[in-house]
Write an enzyme that holds these catalytic residues in place. Structure first.
Site, PDB file in Angstrom:
ATOM      1  N   LYS A 142      -4.758   5.021   7.454  1.00 11.78           N
ATOM      2  CA  LYS A 142      -4.036   5.962   6.919  1.00 11.78           C
ATOM      3  C   LYS A 142      -4.561   7.331   7.295  1.00 11.78           C
ATOM      4  CE  LYS A 142      -0.720   5.953   4.462  1.00 11.78           C
ATOM      5  NZ  LYS A 142       0.579   5.727   4.908  1.00 11.78           N
TER       6      LYS A 142
ATOM      7  N   ALA B 125       5.183   1.896   5.493  1.00 11.28           N
ATOM      8  CA  ALA B 125       3.449   1.956   5.642  1.00 11.28           C
ATOM      9  C   ALA B 125       3.298   0.251   5.421  1.00 11.28           C
ATOM     10  CB  ALA B 125       2.865   2.674   4.765  1.00 11.28           C
TER      11      ALA B 125
ATOM     12  N   GLN C 274       9.340   1.574  -2.206  1.00  8.80           N
ATOM     13  CA  GLN C 274       9.456   2.441  -3.806  1.00  8.80           C
ATOM     14  C   GLN C 274       9.486   3.844  -3.367  1.00  8.80           C
ATOM     15  OE1 GLN C 274       6.235   1.456  -6.910  1.00  8.80           O
ATOM     16  NE2 GLN C 274       4.693   1.529  -4.963  1.00  8.80           N
TER      17      GLN C 274
ATOM     18  N   TYR D  94       3.657  10.034   4.548  1.00 11.53           N
ATOM     19  CA  TYR D  94       2.712  10.063   3.014  1.00 11.53           C
ATOM     20  C   TYR D  94       1.322   9.544   3.534  1.00 11.53           C
ATOM     21  CZ  TYR D  94       7.296  11.112   1.497  1.00 11.53           C
ATOM     22  OH  TYR D  94       8.327  11.761   1.149  1.00 11.53           O
TER      23      TYR D  94
ATOM     24  N   TYR E 197      -7.330  -0.207   5.189  1.00  9.68           N
ATOM     25  CA  TYR E 197      -6.269   0.784   4.772  1.00  9.68           C
ATOM     26  C   TYR E 197      -6.386   2.257   4.848  1.00  9.68           C
ATOM     27  CZ  TYR E 197      -2.617   2.783   1.969  1.00  9.68           C
ATOM     28  OH  TYR E 197      -1.550   3.397   1.238  1.00  9.68           O
TER      29      TYR E 197
HETATM   30  N1  NAP Z   1       1.696   2.355  -3.250  1.00  9.27           N
HETATM   31  C1  NAP Z   1       0.662   3.219  -3.687  1.00  9.27           C
HETATM   32  O1  NAP Z   1       0.010   2.991  -4.608  1.00  9.27           O
HETATM   33  C2  NAP Z   1       0.445   4.192  -2.584  1.00  9.27           C
HETATM   34  C3  NAP Z   1      -0.685   5.231  -3.077  1.00  9.27           C
HETATM   35  C4  NAP Z   1      -0.989   5.994  -1.888  1.00  9.27           C
HETATM   36  C5  NAP Z   1      -0.327   6.136  -0.809  1.00  9.27           C
HETATM   37  N2  NAP Z   1       0.820   5.595  -0.718  1.00  9.27           N
HETATM   38  C6  NAP Z   1       1.642   5.810   0.566  1.00  9.27           C
HETATM   39  O2  NAP Z   1       2.701   6.347   0.078  1.00  9.27           O
HETATM   40  C7  NAP Z   1       3.843   5.857   1.242  1.00  9.27           C
HETATM   41  C8  NAP Z   1       4.831   5.090   0.565  1.00  9.27           C
HETATM   42  O3  NAP Z   1       4.366   3.834  -0.188  1.00  9.27           O
HETATM   43  P1  NAP Z   1       5.140   2.883  -1.030  1.00  9.27           P
HETATM   44  O4  NAP Z   1       4.481   2.523  -2.291  1.00  9.27           O
HETATM   45  O5  NAP Z   1       6.770   3.249  -1.410  1.00  9.27           O
HETATM   46  O6  NAP Z   1       5.208   1.593  -0.332  1.00  9.27           O
HETATM   47  P2  NAP Z   1       5.841   0.030  -0.189  1.00  9.27           P
HETATM   48  O7  NAP Z   1       6.843  -0.040  -1.355  1.00  9.27           O
HETATM   49  O8  NAP Z   1       5.036  -0.880   0.303  1.00  9.27           O
HETATM   50  O9  NAP Z   1       7.113   0.497   1.039  1.00  9.27           O
HETATM   51  C9  NAP Z   1       6.654   0.412   2.328  1.00  9.27           C
HETATM   52  C10 NAP Z   1       7.843   0.390   3.274  1.00  9.27           C
HETATM   53  O10 NAP Z   1       7.247  -0.191   4.586  1.00  9.27           O
HETATM   54  C11 NAP Z   1       8.236  -1.160   4.960  1.00  9.27           C
HETATM   55  N3  NAP Z   1       7.672  -2.024   6.018  1.00  9.27           N
HETATM   56  C12 NAP Z   1       6.499  -2.507   6.009  1.00  9.27           C
HETATM   57  N4  NAP Z   1       6.012  -3.139   6.993  1.00  9.27           N
HETATM   58  C13 NAP Z   1       7.118  -2.980   8.069  1.00  9.27           C
HETATM   59  C14 NAP Z   1       7.354  -3.415   9.241  1.00  9.27           C
HETATM   60  N5  NAP Z   1       6.584  -4.289  10.065  1.00  9.27           N
HETATM   61  N6  NAP Z   1       8.656  -3.046   9.638  1.00  9.27           N
HETATM   62  C15 NAP Z   1       9.565  -2.203   8.883  1.00  9.27           C
HETATM   63  N7  NAP Z   1       9.219  -1.833   7.854  1.00  9.27           N
HETATM   64  C16 NAP Z   1       7.905  -2.199   7.276  1.00  9.27           C
HETATM   65  C17 NAP Z   1       8.473  -1.826   4.056  1.00  9.27           C
HETATM   66  O11 NAP Z   1       9.692  -2.708   4.028  1.00  9.27           O
HETATM   67  P3  NAP Z   1       9.733  -4.027   3.238  1.00  9.27           P
HETATM   68  O12 NAP Z   1      10.659  -3.428   2.164  1.00  9.27           O
HETATM   69  O13 NAP Z   1      10.906  -4.764   4.101  1.00  9.27           O
HETATM   70  O14 NAP Z   1       8.482  -4.814   3.188  1.00  9.27           O
HETATM   71  C18 NAP Z   1       8.669  -0.870   2.802  1.00  9.27           C
HETATM   72  O15 NAP Z   1      10.176  -0.597   2.821  1.00  9.27           O
HETATM   73  C19 NAP Z   1       3.112   4.887   2.255  1.00  9.27           C
HETATM   74  O16 NAP Z   1       2.738   5.884   3.324  1.00  9.27           O
HETATM   75  C20 NAP Z   1       1.709   4.640   1.341  1.00  9.27           C
HETATM   76  O17 NAP Z   1       0.611   4.450   2.267  1.00  9.27           O
HETATM   77  C21 NAP Z   1       1.104   4.504  -1.433  1.00  9.27           C
END
Ligand code: NAP
Length: 310
Positions: A141, A72, A20, A111, A137
């Protein structure tokens, strides 16, 4: 020579470019320099358990001046059953990136999450509040914040919450689907937080990097910042807001407003425990970088409008 007056052209290694936030960063980082995107197809980070050097090899080959880690393990409930994988991605990878960056003199943007807190505080959390994660989780983090900051001085860690974007899966998209398919929905109403758009995170990251990319390790502005949209809501009110807006935008919404009812976290068992209070105070980032952060509805409306057009 960079096209921004006095600012060096950067080389940016973006990990998690298909997530995202990663997807939104592909656009917002472009004005800073050359962006090298890395996805799971380029390097599956789970392979680092067997080949711990491969990330260092990648970084030393690309030779970035900035590393932005949007990758992540974000499946909060599944993490309870897969703690090793969650830890590898969320705790160890940031440390590996930090070590590789430090060798090159690069800086790292990473992040983190509201889930580093237990949610028992009465008011909004600031950066100096005691952490106490309630889930695998959240612990992974928090450990990632520590490994990165221990390895690399020039780091920026943005703690965010309830991310919503056009690309990838999120609560808003799940609600849109349910609202078209279902007659009734029960959504928890006792968790408070701020939905934060991937675009806001990505634009703010780029704006802050414009200021920080050239700064030395002694600059006191490196560190941890809360970065969320303004205002607060709960999941139930958020769902009702999304569904009402979608109806106005012409989506074929089946569910009636009164059929979207509130429930309590305690009555909705899931694998991972969430904090009830996820509200983050953004004074530090706003004052340090002179930012104005819009209300959460601005980002949500933007995502809805884009999804409506596509
Ligand atoms: N989502 C939330 O509500 C939220 C809330 C608080 C903080 N955050 C933090 O914000 C940051 C961005 O989150 P987001 O929502 O953008 O997360 P996301 O949409 O789940 O994206 C995570 C990315 O990590 C990649 N990934 C996961 N496992 C992998 C692996 N084994 N090898 C290579 N790539 C891998 C995924 O690849 P694929 O696309 O191939 O799966 C995806 O592109 C993260 O640090 C998260 O912890 C998120």
């Amino acid at each position: 020579m960079g096209h921004n007056l006095g600012i060096m052209m950067q080389k940016i290694l973006l990990l998690g470019a298909n997530g995202q936030v990663g997807h939104a960063l592909q656009t917002t980082l472009k004005p800073l320099g050359e962006v090298v995107c890395c996805t799971r197809a380029d390097l599956d980070l789970s392979s680092l358990a067997a080949q711990p050097d491969s990330l260092d090899v990648l970084v030393q080959r690309v030779k970035p001046t900035i590393i932005v880690n949007a990758s992540a393990y974000t499946a909060v409930d599944r993490a309870e059953a897969e703690p090793e994988l969650a830890n590898l991605l969320n705790a160890q990878v940031p440390g590996m990136l930090g070590a590789a960056a430090q060798k090159l003199g690069a800086c790292v943007v990473h992040y983190s999450t509201d889930y580093v807190f237990d949610g028992k505080k009465a008011g909004a959390y600031d950066e100096s509040d005691q952490t106490n994660p309630l889930s695998v989780y959240g612990r992974s983090k928090l450990e990632g914040e520590r490994t990165l900051s221990n390895k690399c001085t020039r780091h920026l860690i943005f703690r965010t919450s309830w991310v919503v974007g056009v690309h990838g899966g999120n609560f808003l998209k799940t609600m849109l689907k349910f609202a078209q398919d279902r007659d009734a929905l029960r959504i928890v109403s006792d968790q408070q937080g701020a939905p934060t758009s991937a675009n806001l995170l990505a634009q703010t990251t780029a704006d802050i990097l414009q200021v920080m990319a050239g700064q030395p390790a002694t600059d006191p502005r490196w560190g941890v910042y809360n970065l969320v949209a303004a205002g607060q809501t709960n999941w139930h009110a958020y769902a009702r807001y999304v569904i009402a807006q979608a109806r106005q935008l012409g989506w074929p919404i089946k569910i009636k407003d009164e059929a979207i009812t509130p429930t309590l976290t305690a009555e909705y068992p899931v694998a991972a425990t969430r904090p009830l209070n996820s509200v983050l105070d953004t004074s530090k980032i706003r004052k340090t970088f002179g930012l104005t952060l819009p209300d959460w509805r601005v980002g949500v409306d933007e995502v809805l409008q884009t999804l409506t057009k596509s």
